[in-house]
Design a protein around this motif. Sequence first.
Motif, PDB file in Angstrom:
ATOM      1  N   LYS A 128       8.549  17.670   1.729  1.00 26.02           N
ATOM      2  CA  LYS A 128       8.913  18.441   0.546  1.00 26.02           C
ATOM      3  C   LYS A 128      10.388  18.798   0.672  1.00 26.02           C
ATOM      4  CE  LYS A 128       4.331  20.448  -0.219  1.00 26.02           C
ATOM      5  NZ  LYS A 128       3.532  21.701  -0.301  1.00 26.02           N
ATOM      6  N   PRO A 129      11.126  18.811  -0.439  1.00 28.31           N
ATOM      7  CA  PRO A 129      12.558  19.139  -0.382  1.00 28.31           C
ATOM      8  C   PRO A 129      12.797  20.474   0.318  1.00 28.31           C
ATOM      9  CG  PRO A 129      11.981  18.304  -2.549  1.00 28.31           C
ATOM     10  CD  PRO A 129      10.687  18.486  -1.811  1.00 28.31           C
ATOM     11  N   GLY A 130      13.837  20.490   1.144  1.00 25.25           N
ATOM     12  CA  GLY A 130      14.217  21.712   1.836  1.00 25.25           C
ATOM     13  C   GLY A 130      13.577  21.899   3.191  1.00 25.25           C
ATOM     14  N   LYS A 131      12.573  21.071   3.519  1.00 27.96           N
ATOM     15  CA  LYS A 131      11.922  21.195   4.821  1.00 27.96           C
ATOM     16  C   LYS A 131      12.871  20.719   5.931  1.00 27.96           C
ATOM     17  CE  LYS A 131       7.873  22.691   3.465  1.00 27.96           C
ATOM     18  NZ  LYS A 131       7.389  24.053   3.827  1.00 27.96           N
ATOM     19  N   LYS A 132      12.740  21.332   7.108  1.00 25.86           N
ATOM     20  CA  LYS A 132      13.583  20.964   8.247  1.00 25.86           C
ATOM     21  C   LYS A 132      12.871  19.899   9.077  1.00 25.86           C
ATOM     22  CE  LYS A 132      15.274  24.346  10.641  1.00 25.86           C
ATOM     23  NZ  LYS A 132      15.331  25.380  11.715  1.00 25.86           N
ATOM     24  N   ILE A 133      13.523  18.762   9.224  1.00 22.62           N
ATOM     25  CA  ILE A 133      12.928  17.618   9.916  1.00 22.62           C
ATOM     26  C   ILE A 133      13.818  17.200  11.084  1.00 22.62           C
ATOM     27  CG2 ILE A 133      12.152  15.219   9.693  1.00 22.62           C
ATOM     28  CD1 ILE A 133      10.481  17.228   8.059  1.00 22.62           C
ATOM     29  N   LEU A 134      13.187  16.861  12.192  1.00 21.06           N
ATOM     30  CA  LEU A 134      13.884  16.307  13.350  1.00 21.06           C
ATOM     31  C   LEU A 134      13.524  14.840  13.477  1.00 21.06           C
ATOM     32  CD1 LEU A 134      15.552  16.570  15.987  1.00 21.06           C
ATOM     33  CD2 LEU A 134      13.410  17.208  17.140  1.00 21.06           C
ATOM     34  N   GLU A 135      14.543  13.994  13.524  1.00 22.66           N
ATOM     35  CA  GLU A 135      14.345  12.563  13.763  1.00 22.66           C
ATOM     36  C   GLU A 135      14.758  12.242  15.188  1.00 22.66           C
ATOM     37  OE1 GLU A 135      15.763   8.220  12.026  1.00 22.66           O
ATOM     38  OE2 GLU A 135      17.155   9.903  11.972  1.00 22.66           O
TER      39      GLU A 135
ATOM     40  N   GLY B 236      15.360  14.719   0.342  1.00 25.58           N
ATOM     41  CA  GLY B 236      15.702  16.119   0.110  1.00 25.58           C
ATOM     42  C   GLY B 236      15.494  17.062   1.278  1.00 25.58           C
ATOM     43  N   VAL B 237      15.320  16.529   2.491  1.00 22.35           N
ATOM     44  CA  VAL B 237      15.062  17.412   3.625  1.00 22.35           C
ATOM     45  C   VAL B 237      16.360  17.822   4.322  1.00 22.35           C
ATOM     46  CG1 VAL B 237      12.842  16.282   3.987  1.00 22.35           C
ATOM     47  CG2 VAL B 237      14.804  15.571   5.375  1.00 22.35           C
ATOM     48  N   ASP B 238      16.259  18.858   5.131  1.00 18.94           N
ATOM     49  CA  ASP B 238      17.337  19.304   6.015  1.00 18.94           C
ATOM     50  C   ASP B 238      17.128  18.587   7.341  1.00 18.94           C
ATOM     51  OD1 ASP B 238      19.245  20.631   7.490  1.00 18.94           O
ATOM     52  OD2 ASP B 238      18.150  22.526   7.576  1.00 18.94           O
ATOM     53  N   LEU B 239      17.948  17.583   7.623  1.00 18.86           N
ATOM     54  CA  LEU B 239      17.677  16.670   8.739  1.00 18.86           C
ATOM     55  C   LEU B 239      18.572  16.912   9.945  1.00 18.86           C
ATOM     56  CD1 LEU B 239      16.092  14.168   9.777  1.00 18.86           C
ATOM     57  CD2 LEU B 239      17.965  12.769   8.862  1.00 18.86           C
ATOM     58  N   VAL B 240      17.925  16.941  11.117  1.00 21.76           N
ATOM     59  CA  VAL B 240      18.602  16.872  12.404  1.00 21.76           C
ATOM     60  C   VAL B 240      18.182  15.553  13.032  1.00 21.76           C
ATOM     61  CG1 VAL B 240      18.880  17.912  14.687  1.00 21.76           C
ATOM     62  CG2 VAL B 240      18.491  19.377  12.680  1.00 21.76           C
ATOM     63  N   THR B 241      19.143  14.726  13.424  1.00 26.36           N
ATOM     64  CA  THR B 241      18.806  13.420  13.994  1.00 26.36           C
ATOM     65  C   THR B 241      19.471  13.269  15.350  1.00 26.36           C
ATOM     66  OG1 THR B 241      18.826  11.010  13.665  1.00 26.36           O
ATOM     67  CG2 THR B 241      20.648  12.248  12.681  1.00 26.36           C
TER      68      THR B 241
ATOM     69  N   GLY C 252       0.766  -1.235   0.000  1.00 25.14           N
ATOM     70  CA  GLY C 252       0.000   0.000   0.000  1.00 25.14           C
ATOM     71  C   GLY C 252       0.799   1.288   0.000  1.00 25.14           C
ATOM     72  N   ILE C 253       2.131   1.204  -0.025  1.00 27.08           N
ATOM     73  CA  ILE C 253       2.944   2.417  -0.091  1.00 27.08           C
ATOM     74  C   ILE C 253       2.961   2.904  -1.538  1.00 27.08           C
ATOM     75  CG2 ILE C 253       5.224   3.436   0.276  1.00 27.08           C
ATOM     76  CD1 ILE C 253       3.837   2.570   2.866  1.00 27.08           C
ATOM     77  N   ASP C 254       2.457   4.115  -1.767  1.00 26.91           N
ATOM     78  CA  ASP C 254       2.398   4.624  -3.140  1.00 26.91           C
ATOM     79  C   ASP C 254       3.060   5.991  -3.300  1.00 26.91           C
ATOM     80  OD1 ASP C 254       0.607   6.216  -1.811  1.00 26.91           O
ATOM     81  OD2 ASP C 254      -1.147   5.611  -2.984  1.00 26.91           O
ATOM     82  N   ASN C 255       3.805   6.421  -2.281  1.00 30.21           N
ATOM     83  CA  ASN C 255       4.534   7.684  -2.353  1.00 30.21           C
ATOM     84  C   ASN C 255       5.817   7.461  -3.154  1.00 30.21           C
ATOM     85  OD1 ASN C 255       6.373   9.857  -1.702  1.00 30.21           O
ATOM     86  ND2 ASN C 255       5.050  10.380   0.032  1.00 30.21           N
ATOM     87  N   GLU C 256       5.841   7.972  -4.374  1.00 26.78           N
ATOM     88  CA  GLU C 256       6.961   7.689  -5.277  1.00 26.78           C
ATOM     89  C   GLU C 256       8.281   8.247  -4.758  1.00 26.78           C
ATOM     90  OE1 GLU C 256       6.913   5.651  -7.789  1.00 26.78           O
ATOM     91  OE2 GLU C 256       4.775   5.288  -7.528  1.00 26.78           O
ATOM     92  N   ASN C 257       8.231   9.394  -4.092  1.00 29.23           N
ATOM     93  CA  ASN C 257       9.443   9.986  -3.542  1.00 29.23           C
ATOM     94  C   ASN C 257      10.069   9.062  -2.497  1.00 29.23           C
ATOM     95  OD1 ASN C 257      11.384  12.047  -3.246  1.00 29.23           O
ATOM     96  ND2 ASN C 257      10.219  13.054  -1.628  1.00 29.23           N
ATOM     97  N   VAL C 258       9.218   8.512  -1.631  1.00 26.60           N
ATOM     98  CA  VAL C 258       9.688   7.598  -0.590  1.00 26.60           C
ATOM     99  C   VAL C 258      10.194   6.295  -1.202  1.00 26.60           C
ATOM    100  CG1 VAL C 258       8.997   6.252   1.438  1.00 26.60           C
ATOM    101  CG2 VAL C 258       8.180   8.600   1.149  1.00 26.60           C
ATOM    102  N   LEU C 259       9.447   5.752  -2.150  1.00 28.89           N
ATOM    103  CA  LEU C 259       9.867   4.503  -2.800  1.00 28.89           C
ATOM    104  C   LEU C 259      11.175   4.678  -3.550  1.00 28.89           C
ATOM    105  CD1 LEU C 259       6.381   3.323  -4.105  1.00 28.89           C
ATOM    106  CD2 LEU C 259       7.707   2.259  -2.266  1.00 28.89           C
TER     107      LEU C 259
END
Length: 207
Positions: A70-77, A93-98, A13-20
Amino acid sequence: MRKSLVRKLREKGIDNENVLDAIGKIPRHWFFDEIFVEHAYQDKAFPIAEGQTISQPYTVAFQTDLLELKPGKKILEIGTGSGYQACVLVECGVDLVTIEYKDKLSRLAKKMLKHMGYEPKFIIGDGSLGCDKFAPYDGIIVTAGAPTVPQALVDQLKIGGHLIIPVGDRKMQKMLRLTKQSNGNITKEEFSNFSFVPLLGNDGWSK
């Protein structure tokens, strides 16, 4: 083998092409000892160091899709672990802080990801408190099971941002997506049950 894994995720059921596409590009077998390499592209979790696991690809894809990246978004993991989920996020394509509670895991992941060409910001610390230094975030993803939703993570979300977090007991959690509205209110959506390692820290589980 990667193409086969992507096909399995589509079937589930995963249909997000960016993720795949991201999952299809990442050499997951690099996270496995050579004797276990045949397990790398099976859709299952697998033990790693420090009593942790490399997440099941379906779980990684499901959580990533919920972020609506979306590319460029700031994400915290929250919960670097092996670093595999971080690779998927950076590939999107995200700006990641983990952030990782266990320093050994963080150091191993940082070394591995640098070798692979991925260089998010690595933090060693209590993920249940988030990372105020780089806040606010467009999205926060928690890759460990929490007993409750830490208020610090809600506070560090931007307006319109999503917090993806599994909440429940130590054995089973319900996946939640919390979204911060323009008036500061939080809306909550509930999804399937999952089983994660415990979120450790001040607003997580004790050791």
